[in-house]
Design an enzyme around this catalytic site. Structure first.
Site, PDB file in Angstrom:
ATOM      1  N   ASP A  32       0.843  -1.198   0.000  1.00  0.00           N
ATOM      2  CA  ASP A  32       0.000   0.000   0.000  1.00  0.00           C
ATOM      3  C   ASP A  32       0.876   1.246   0.000  1.00  0.00           C
ATOM      4  OD1 ASP A  32      -2.031  -1.732   0.158  1.00  0.00           O
ATOM      5  OD2 ASP A  32      -2.768  -1.109   2.147  1.00  0.00           O
ATOM      6  N   GLU A  34       3.907   1.643  -1.262  1.00  0.00           N
ATOM      7  CA  GLU A  34       4.474   1.912  -2.597  1.00  0.00           C
ATOM      8  C   GLU A  34       3.402   2.486  -3.532  1.00  0.00           C
ATOM      9  OE1 GLU A  34       7.763  -1.466  -3.488  1.00  0.00           O
ATOM     10  OE2 GLU A  34       5.876  -2.169  -2.650  1.00  0.00           O
ATOM     11  N   TYR A  35       2.200   1.909  -3.407  1.00  0.00           N
ATOM     12  CA  TYR A  35       1.101   2.385  -4.257  1.00  0.00           C
ATOM     13  C   TYR A  35       0.802   3.857  -3.944  1.00  0.00           C
ATOM     14  CZ  TYR A  35      -3.549   2.862  -6.318  1.00  0.00           C
ATOM     15  OH  TYR A  35      -4.626   3.303  -7.047  1.00  0.00           O
ATOM     16  N   LYS A 113     -26.616 -14.820 -10.833  1.00  0.00           N
ATOM     17  CA  LYS A 113     -27.411 -13.614 -11.101  1.00  0.00           C
ATOM     18  C   LYS A 113     -27.224 -12.673  -9.908  1.00  0.00           C
ATOM     19  CE  LYS A 113     -31.951 -12.136 -12.635  1.00  0.00           C
ATOM     20  NZ  LYS A 113     -32.144 -11.052 -11.696  1.00  0.00           N
ATOM     21  N   ARG A 134     -29.903   1.444 -16.045  1.00  0.00           N
ATOM     22  CA  ARG A 134     -30.750   0.829 -17.063  1.00  0.00           C
ATOM     23  C   ARG A 134     -32.004   1.665 -17.316  1.00  0.00           C
ATOM     24  NH1 ARG A 134     -35.187  -2.566 -16.919  1.00  0.00           N
ATOM     25  NH2 ARG A 134     -35.410  -3.801 -18.797  1.00  0.00           N
TER      26      ARG A 134
HETATM   27  S1  IVH Z   1     -27.464 -10.841 -18.726  1.00  0.00           S
HETATM   28  C1  IVH Z   1     -30.536  -8.964 -21.849  1.00  0.00           C
HETATM   29  N1  IVH Z   1     -26.248 -11.792 -16.645  1.00  0.00           N
HETATM   30  O1  IVH Z   1     -30.592  -9.310 -14.074  1.00  0.00           O
HETATM   31  C2  IVH Z   1     -30.167  -8.991 -20.422  1.00  0.00           C
HETATM   32  N2  IVH Z   1     -27.952 -10.188 -16.271  1.00  0.00           N
HETATM   33  O2  IVH Z   1     -33.456  -9.707 -14.283  1.00  0.00           O
HETATM   34  C3  IVH Z   1     -28.721  -9.238 -20.298  1.00  0.00           C
HETATM   35  N3  IVH Z   1     -28.249  -9.598 -13.920  1.00  0.00           N
HETATM   36  O3  IVH Z   1     -31.199  -6.540 -16.142  1.00  0.00           O
HETATM   37  C4  IVH Z   1     -28.373  -9.386 -18.910  1.00  0.00           C
HETATM   38  N4  IVH Z   1     -26.684 -10.882 -13.117  1.00  0.00           N
HETATM   39  O4  IVH Z   1     -29.327  -6.369 -14.408  1.00  0.00           O
HETATM   40  C5  IVH Z   1     -27.202 -10.951 -17.072  1.00  0.00           C
HETATM   41  N5  IVH Z   1     -25.031 -12.687 -14.926  1.00  0.00           N
HETATM   42  C6  IVH Z   1     -25.972 -11.860 -15.341  1.00  0.00           C
HETATM   43  C7  IVH Z   1     -26.711 -11.065 -14.460  1.00  0.00           C
HETATM   44  C8  IVH Z   1     -27.708 -10.241 -14.967  1.00  0.00           C
HETATM   45  C9  IVH Z   1     -27.615  -9.984 -12.820  1.00  0.00           C
HETATM   46  C10 IVH Z   1     -29.381  -8.635 -13.926  1.00  0.00           C
HETATM   47  C11 IVH Z   1     -29.333  -7.613 -15.034  1.00  0.00           C
HETATM   48  C12 IVH Z   1     -30.644  -7.772 -15.755  1.00  0.00           C
HETATM   49  C13 IVH Z   1     -31.479  -8.429 -14.699  1.00  0.00           C
HETATM   50  C14 IVH Z   1     -32.669  -9.171 -15.293  1.00  0.00           C
END
Ligand code: IVH
Length: 662
Positions: A32, A34-35, A113, A134
């Site tokens: 840290d 050095e950084y 997800k 989004r």
């Molecule tokens: S692919 C066309 N991959 O889940 C959509 N989404 O419920 C492409 N999300 O709006 C998204 N993890 O915000 C993708 N590994 C993942 C994800 C992911 C979380 C979210 C994303 C999306 C929402 C849909």
């Protein structure tokens, strides 16, 4: 290039490399100390030669100034959503649908997800230029300055190949540990705690001051892309690898699967191991790996058909019910709360759960000493689902006396709630004060539960009016207060004096009067004296005020103490009038709206406020008289009813267009 400029470029390159090692790979190669030296050197050279400061310099992460609004940005490639599935059967059905279009072996890729919020990052010639939420998928909010503060987002791509346009999409989230720490820092009660990591991430990314976002320890993980040039890859797995090389963090638990059985095994693996991940996941996403096949399978207008989200069931745990605490609300309602033997559930220690009311206790047949099953579905406060093992025989009886003031408890025959009806009950008064100062009421910033509790102990608060008599000396002696914080609180108290009458009516906490009825009453009666004088008939002839509300208002203002306190508020300079509304712009005059489902960019209340600001009316049920039904995500039966009655439905975008909201 001048020597100094070359030196600056070289330092930036080194720092970017070390940021990547530290924040993305979790593998620092220098200390840290050095950084920090490299960073200070760069800062100094830039200070002495400001002509060489570039926006993508590592020193420019927290450089934006606070803004009052976020600009709207259009997503050139719409940001779609994902279809949900909840069982292996759903996944197999999705696979069948996919196979109808493709007659060859399919490769899948499965990713966790992440429970955060989606953001798009646009790089032009390898430098980060714009970042957006989004939003509704078509338009998002420009949160560039806030995204720049996220340490694992590269401000410049680590590549010698120049990408003219490269739009990466991913999830902004907060680690479980940082979420817990953040909520712990909010315990002084001046800011409401976040219910879950998703809300914390969203609330932090949408801060008007980037400095605050910078303090929130957000992270970003790549999951897809938008507009790109020069992308010469064929598979999503290759895209993820490329992103890693370019300086982004990618998920570790990603698997390319050759068969649907392998997909299902990996989904089960993720479900069983979700607690081992540092961030919250609410499921997994199954995607077709090959871009050519993705194209063949295509999209609906909401989501790709080549991907599906698999949502995990809510997590459950079993623990012992140690005791049932009785909480007294501001209106005197007594709510039972379960005090549990602390148990780990999704990485969080749970020691409380809600029991709602005494009917619920009877329905669950639960008592102190029983083993109970608790469940958390997204929210931090879990609920008791059932008794796992009955260890007791007796039943938990509702109280006969208030746990705070010991007055006799009262219950209407046809009501499930038990009430303390003592107007001087200390527990109720505490809750009333908390309500009075809260955001939607008098909105006194920095005046939270802990502040109320401390001031009650010092005997400084006996009525609402006492809030306006507080002095700097009364406040600066409280725990966690210093001069600056005390001054800020005084300023916030003074500012709240200017609130319109509607806020004051709501803040007074008159039984059954919510924000909506407070607005209607303020609009009609214009000042507090007119409202105090209003007869029952006048009140019931008011739009949306029925006999129960009318009686409640009459009862409230018959109390001599209340009237005395209101006179005091006036003397202390609190505004008790409602400003005239500008009625010149009422394009929605006489139009009624019903909202159903979840809106992505507005809260229910914001949408309702916008409608009434333009002269329209938001109502709760659909009838032939309804003009528009606004349909959000997962709409309820109101949507079907609108279709049956042939009432015009609006998507969130159409609704915002109609109201001319950005
Ligand atoms: S692919 C066309 N991959 O889940 C959509 N989404 O419920 C492409 N999300 O709006 C998204 N993890 O915000 C993708 N590994 C993942 C994800 C992911 C979380 C979210 C994303 C999306 C929402 C849909």
């Amino acid at each position: 290039m001048q020597d100094i400029q070359r030196q600056i470029e070289d330092l930036k390159k080194q720092i970017r490399y070390h940021d990547y090692q530290y924040y993305c790979l979790d593998n620092p190669t220098i200390s840290d100390f050095e950084y920090d030296n490299l960073f200070k050197k760069l800062q100094l050279l830039e200070k002495q030669n400001p002509q060489f400061i570039t926006k993508d310099s590592p020193t420019q992460r927290v450089s934006g100034v606070p803004s009052s609004t976020f600009n709207r940005v259009k997503h050139i490639v719409p940001m779609l959503s994902l279809d949900n599935s909840y069982s292996t059967e759903d996944i197999l059905l999705w696979h069948e649908r996919v196979k109808k279009n493709i007659d060859m072996q399919i490769e899948f890729i499965v990713e966790p997800k992440i429970d955060g919020l989606s953001a798009s990052l646009i790089y032009k010639n390898n430098s980060f230029v714009t970042g957006a939420t989004r939003g509704d998928g078509e338009y998002g909010e420009d949160v560039t300055e806030n995204l720049k503060t996220i340490k694992n987002i590269p401000l410049k791509l680590l590549s010698d190949t120049i990408f003219e346009t490269f739009e990466v999409r991913g999830e902004v989230y907060i680690n479980k540990k940082d979420f817990q720490n953040l909520n712990d820092t909010l315990i002084d009660g001046s800011v409401a705690k976040f219910a879950n990591p998703r809300n914390a991430a969203a609330g932090s990314l949408r801060q008007k001051n980037p400095q605050i976002t910078a303090e929130r320890k957000l992270s970003f993980l790549v999951h897809s892309f938008g507009q790109t040039t020069n992308l010469q890859i064929e598979k999503h797995s290759q895209f993820i690898k490329l992103c890693s090389k370019l300086g982004f963090s990618i998920q570790k638990d990603i698997k390319v699967c050759k068969s649907i059985d392998e997909v299902i095994n990996f989904l089960n693996y993720l479900q069983n191991n979700r607690d081992n991940l540092p961030y919250e996941i609410d499921g997994a996403v199954v995607k077709i790996n090959d871009y050519k096949l993705q194209k063949i399978i295509g999209y609906t207008n909401k989501s790709p058909k080549w991907a599906i989200a698999y949502k995990f069931p809510a997590r459950q745990a079993t623990t012992k019910l140690l005791s049932i605490k009785l909480q007294v609300g501001r209106t005197g309602v007594i709510t039972p709360v379960a005090n549990l033997q602390p148990v780990q559930l999704s990485g969080v220690t749970i020691s409380n759960a809600t029991l709602h009311n005494f009917d619920e206790i009877e329905r669950l047949n639960v008592n102190t000493g029983d083993d109970v099953v608790i469940e958390r579905a997204g929210e931090v406060i879990p609920k008791i689902i059932k008794v796992a093992q009955k260890n007791t025989e007796g039943i938990f009886l509702p109280p006969m006396f208030c746990p705070s003031c010991n007055s006799k408890i009262f219950k209407e025959d046809d009501d499930v709630y038990y009430n303390c009806i003592n107007p001087s009950c200390p527990a109720q008064f505490k809750r009333m004060l908390i309500h009075f100062v809260s955001r939607d009421a008098m909105n006194i910033d920095g005046f939270g539960e802990v502040v109320v509790e401390q001031l009650l102990k010092t005997n400084k608060l006996k009525t609402f009016a006492d809030i306006y008599k507080l002095t700097f000396d009364d406040i600066v002696i409280l725990d966690l207060f210093k001069e600056k914080k005390a001054n800020n609180l005084i300023k916030a108290i003074v500012k709240s004096k200017e609130n319109p009458l509607s806020k004051l009516i709501y803040a007074l906490g008159i039984r059954h009067i919510g924000e909506k009825s407070a607005n209607i009453l303020a609009e009609k009666f214009k000042n507090i004296d007119n409202l105090i004088k209003a007869s029952y008939d006048e009140l019931v002839s008011t739009n949306e005020v029925g006999p129960i509300l009318a009686q409640s208002i009459i009862d409230f203002f018959t109390n001599q103490q209340t009237l005395k306190m209101i006179e005091e508020l006036k003397v202390l300079g609190i505004n008790t009038t409602e400003p005239e509304k500008d009625t010149s712009f009422s394009p929605l005059e006489n139009k009624t709206f019903v909202l159903t489902g979840e809106l992505k960019t507005l809260t229910r209340k914001e949408a309702e406020n916008q409608i009434s600001a333009l002269g329209g009316k938001a109502t709760s049920s659909v009838s032939k008289k309804t003009n528009y039904v606004v349909v959000g995500e997962n709409p309820g039966s109101k949507y079907q009813k609108a279709l049956n009655l042939g009432i015009k439905t609006l998507t969130e975008q159409e609704f915002k267009k109609l109201l001319n909201i950005n």
